[in-house]
Design a protein around this motif. Structure first.
Motif, short mmCIF file in Angstrom:
data_model
loop_
_atom_site.label_atom_id
_atom_site.label_comp_id
_atom_site.label_asym_id
_atom_site.label_seq_id
_atom_site.Cartn_x
_atom_site.Cartn_y
_atom_site.Cartn_z
N ARG A 77 65.29 80.34 10.65
CA ARG A 77 64.29 79.37 11.10
C ARG A 77 64.92 78.40 12.08
N GLU A 78 64.05 77.75 12.83
CA GLU A 78 64.49 76.75 13.79
C GLU A 78 64.38 75.37 13.15
N THR A 79 65.43 74.57 13.31
CA THR A 79 65.42 73.21 12.77
C THR A 79 64.65 72.29 13.70
N GLU A 80 64.46 71.07 13.26
CA GLU A 80 63.76 70.08 14.09
C GLU A 80 64.53 69.77 15.37
N TYR A 81 65.81 70.12 15.43
CA TYR A 81 66.64 69.88 16.62
C TYR A 81 66.73 71.11 17.52
N GLY A 82 65.97 72.16 17.20
CA GLY A 82 65.96 73.36 18.01
C GLY A 82 67.09 74.32 17.74
N GLU A 83 67.85 74.07 16.67
CA GLU A 83 68.94 74.98 16.29
C GLU A 83 68.43 75.96 15.25
N GLU A 84 69.06 77.13 15.21
CA GLU A 84 68.69 78.12 14.20
C GLU A 84 69.55 77.95 12.97
N GLU A 85 68.94 78.21 11.80
CA GLU A 85 69.70 78.16 10.55
C GLU A 85 69.19 79.23 9.62
N SER A 86 70.08 79.69 8.75
CA SER A 86 69.72 80.69 7.76
C SER A 86 68.93 80.04 6.64
N CYS A 87 68.05 80.82 6.04
CA CYS A 87 67.25 80.33 4.92
C CYS A 87 66.89 81.52 4.02
N SER A 88 66.31 81.23 2.89
CA SER A 88 65.88 82.28 1.96
C SER A 88 64.81 83.16 2.58
N LEU A 89 64.84 84.41 2.19
CA LEU A 89 63.76 85.31 2.54
C LEU A 89 62.55 85.00 1.67
N THR A 90 61.37 85.18 2.21
CA THR A 90 60.16 85.06 1.40
C THR A 90 59.99 86.33 0.57
N ASN A 91 59.12 86.29 -0.41
CA ASN A 91 58.84 87.49 -1.21
C ASN A 91 58.29 88.61 -0.33
N GLU A 92 57.47 88.24 0.67
CA GLU A 92 56.92 89.23 1.59
C GLU A 92 58.02 89.88 2.41
N GLN A 93 58.99 89.08 2.87
CA GLN A 93 60.11 89.64 3.63
C GLN A 93 60.97 90.55 2.75
N ILE A 94 61.22 90.14 1.51
CA ILE A 94 61.98 90.99 0.59
C ILE A 94 61.31 92.35 0.47
N SER A 95 60.01 92.35 0.28
CA SER A 95 59.26 93.60 0.17
C SER A 95 59.33 94.41 1.47
N GLN A 96 59.11 93.75 2.59
CA GLN A 96 59.13 94.41 3.90
C GLN A 96 60.48 95.07 4.18
N TYR A 97 61.57 94.33 3.99
CA TYR A 97 62.89 94.86 4.34
C TYR A 97 63.43 95.83 3.29
N THR A 98 62.97 95.69 2.04
CA THR A 98 63.32 96.69 1.03
C THR A 98 62.75 98.05 1.45
N LYS A 99 61.52 98.05 1.95
CA LYS A 99 60.91 99.29 2.44
C LYS A 99 61.58 99.78 3.72
N GLU A 100 61.84 98.84 4.64
CA GLU A 100 62.42 99.22 5.93
C GLU A 100 63.81 99.84 5.78
#
Length: 123
Positions: A77-100
């Motif tokens: 995700r992008e922070t309020e300062y325009g930098e990228e940072e790692s964060c938790s996957l959502t449940n939807e992303q977990i499902s999507q990438y588990t399949k992928e």
């Protein structure tokens, strides 16, 4: 952070880690390198930056890259300062990438290899 770990020849699995460089390196077994593979850029893969040099076995295709060794998918995700940072996957992303990333790369038997080149394909 909730991540999805993808090991060679194994089913991807969910894991909780802290947002700590050393813990991220422990997952992949060395220095980490990001692979941006999403158009939306809301997730990325971290792999061992030396996967082609350290004898790791082929794992999965991530975008245009055949990644060797263990890697993990993490939210981005992008922070309020325009930098990228790692964060938790959502449940939807977990499902999507588990399949992928469900199917590991399979090596063709040596008697089917042409000109001494190894050939890999998705199952």
């Amino acid at each position: 952070m909730k991540i999805l770990v993808v090991e060679p020849k194994k089913v991807p699995y969910e894991r909780e880690i802290s947002d700590d460089l050393h813990e991220m390196q422990e997952v992949v077994g060395g220095f980490i390198e990001p692979i941006y593979f999403e158009r939306k850029n809301d997730a990325l893969v971290f792999c061992n930056e030396e996967f082609l040099l350290n004898g790791s076995q082929p794992n999965r295709m991530v975008g245009d890259v055949l990644v060797h060794g263990t890697f993990f998918v993490v939210g981005n995700r992008e922070t309020e300062y325009g930098e990228e940072e790692s964060c938790s996957l959502t449940n939807e992303q977990i499902s999507q990438y588990t399949k992928e990333f469900a199917e590991p790369i399979q090596e063709m038997p040596h008697d089917q290899v042409q000109d001494g080149n190894m050939i890999f394909f998705m199952m």
